[in-house]
Design an enzyme around this catalytic site. Sequence first.
Site, PDB file in Angstrom:
ATOM      1  CG  HIS A   8      76.794  71.932  97.932  1.00  0.00           C
ATOM      2  ND1 HIS A   8      76.755  71.839  96.564  1.00  0.00           N
ATOM      3  CD2 HIS A   8      78.096  72.135  98.263  1.00  0.00           C
ATOM      4  CE1 HIS A   8      77.979  71.986  96.077  1.00  0.00           C
ATOM      5  NE2 HIS A   8      78.812  72.167  97.089  1.00  0.00           N
ATOM      6  CG  HIS A  68      75.064  68.258  94.547  1.00  0.00           C
ATOM      7  ND1 HIS A  68      75.819  69.124  95.289  1.00  0.00           N
ATOM      8  CD2 HIS A  68      75.798  67.128  94.442  1.00  0.00           C
ATOM      9  CE1 HIS A  68      76.959  68.548  95.615  1.00  0.00           C
ATOM     10  NE2 HIS A  68      76.981  67.330  95.116  1.00  0.00           N
ATOM     11  CB  SER A  69      68.657  70.131  95.067  1.00  0.00           C
ATOM     12  OG  SER A  69      68.875  71.086  96.066  1.00  0.00           O
ATOM     13  NE  ARG A 113      73.208  77.238  98.662  1.00  0.00           N
ATOM     14  CZ  ARG A 113      73.772  78.390  98.327  1.00  0.00           C
ATOM     15  NH1 ARG A 113      73.711  79.417  99.138  1.00  0.00           N
ATOM     16  NH2 ARG A 113      74.424  78.517  97.190  1.00  0.00           N
ATOM     17  CD  GLU A 114      72.934  71.786  96.742  1.00  0.00           C
ATOM     18  OE1 GLU A 114      73.180  70.585  96.556  1.00  0.00           O
ATOM     19  OE2 GLU A 114      73.628  72.701  96.238  1.00  0.00           O
ATOM     20  NE  ARG A 125      78.658  75.958  97.114  1.00  0.00           N
ATOM     21  CZ  ARG A 125      78.257  75.447  95.949  1.00  0.00           C
ATOM     22  NH1 ARG A 125      76.985  75.400  95.647  1.00  0.00           N
ATOM     23  NH2 ARG A 125      79.144  74.985  95.089  1.00  0.00           N
ATOM     24  CD  GLU A 143      73.141  70.599  90.828  1.00  0.00           C
ATOM     25  OE1 GLU A 143      72.313  71.003  91.668  1.00  0.00           O
ATOM     26  OE2 GLU A 143      74.372  70.762  90.946  1.00  0.00           O
TER      27      GLU A 143
END
Lengths: 315, 93
Positions: free
Chosen positions: A70, A202-203, A72-73, A133, A276
């Site tokens: 993703h 991910h975040s 933007r992470e 994203r 995450e």
Amino acid sequence: VERQTKSFNFAAYHDLETIYNFMDTLVASHSNLISKVNIGSTYEDRPMYVLKFSTGGEKRPAIWIDAGMHAREWISHATAVWLADRIATDFKENRAPVPSILSKMDIYLMIVANPDGYVFTHRSPNEFYRLWRKNRSATSNPKCNGVDLNRNWDAEFSGPGASDDPCAEHYRGPFAQSEIEVQNIADLIMNHGNFKSFMTLHSYKQLLMYPYGYSGNDAPDRTELHDVATQASRALNSWHGTIYKVGSIFHIIEPASGASVDWAYQRGIKYSFAFELRDTGEYGFLLPADQIVSTARETWYALRYIMQYVCDHPY
Amino acid sequence: EELINGDKVFRIHAESESHIHALKELERDVDSGLDFWTHAVSTEQPVDIRVPHSRLYALKDFLKKNNIPFTVIINNVQELLVREREEMVRNAE
């Protein structure tokens, strides 16, 4: 131009070109251990690279780690950059357990799994979209580009937690693995055939998850996966006291069909986990850069625990 | 340049199935301009939404009408973006 990884600023976010240059420098500095594998190109024709850490041997049991699916992470990309350097230096300095893990297994680390999306998040000033994203492929709606790469895998594709609307943030794409970025990764893993662990970074908020995402049913290995994830989260917690929640994707974040971890697990890669990372509260996807290194280091403790466990529990 | 000055992020706490249903309907409205960072699934998980400035009052009205509690967790997303970009420029230099 002399380039050294030790002069690289790990406490900063970097664009794709800088990350790719960093990878070249790292490979050049550790040519006995690391190679850069080109696994194909993106929709917008950018190369996709994986760093392969190997002490030799053909198709050894392997561990997969990716970041940045993703766009933007950003903390996930930045963490993966730090991890690449850490694995290399730990090996070089003979710091346990990396040498023993690498004596038995290879590690594949993909720092930017969605290069087109990542570049898009940096574009400025005319096309600035920091919070993008998805990837950037054309869809059936000319006004809405992009597919959510973590809903596009061939794992109960089109089930709950994914959208068939190209304008939605979690648009799954027209069919499973329609996206070249997903296909490239899937091809590498299937052609290799000996991956024992699959981890994706991910975040959003601190979670360590295992299958399933598409269903609330327990995975057959749920008990073991939960124990491993719990121990890994304790290792992570030991650095700053960061508290992670542990559970299945479905139960602790949201239903998500077509997710990479389910895909890996369904193909026999038992030790499949999704992280995450810390990126929450006041800063959704905007974690201050001065928290990159501490986030990366605590994540490393969890990853290291899982890698050691995978190494000690062959199957 | 797309400026998102005044965009806020709302954390919404669904307390019932009818709240979840209402939020799902909202998410299906692709013209709303709302950016769902997490989705309406259960009463245990909050829903985070980035809300464009132009949609603030409409969303607040919607939430109040449906009696759905919320908090604002980011007051101005653009401010964070500006700070981040300044830092990127400094690092590039």
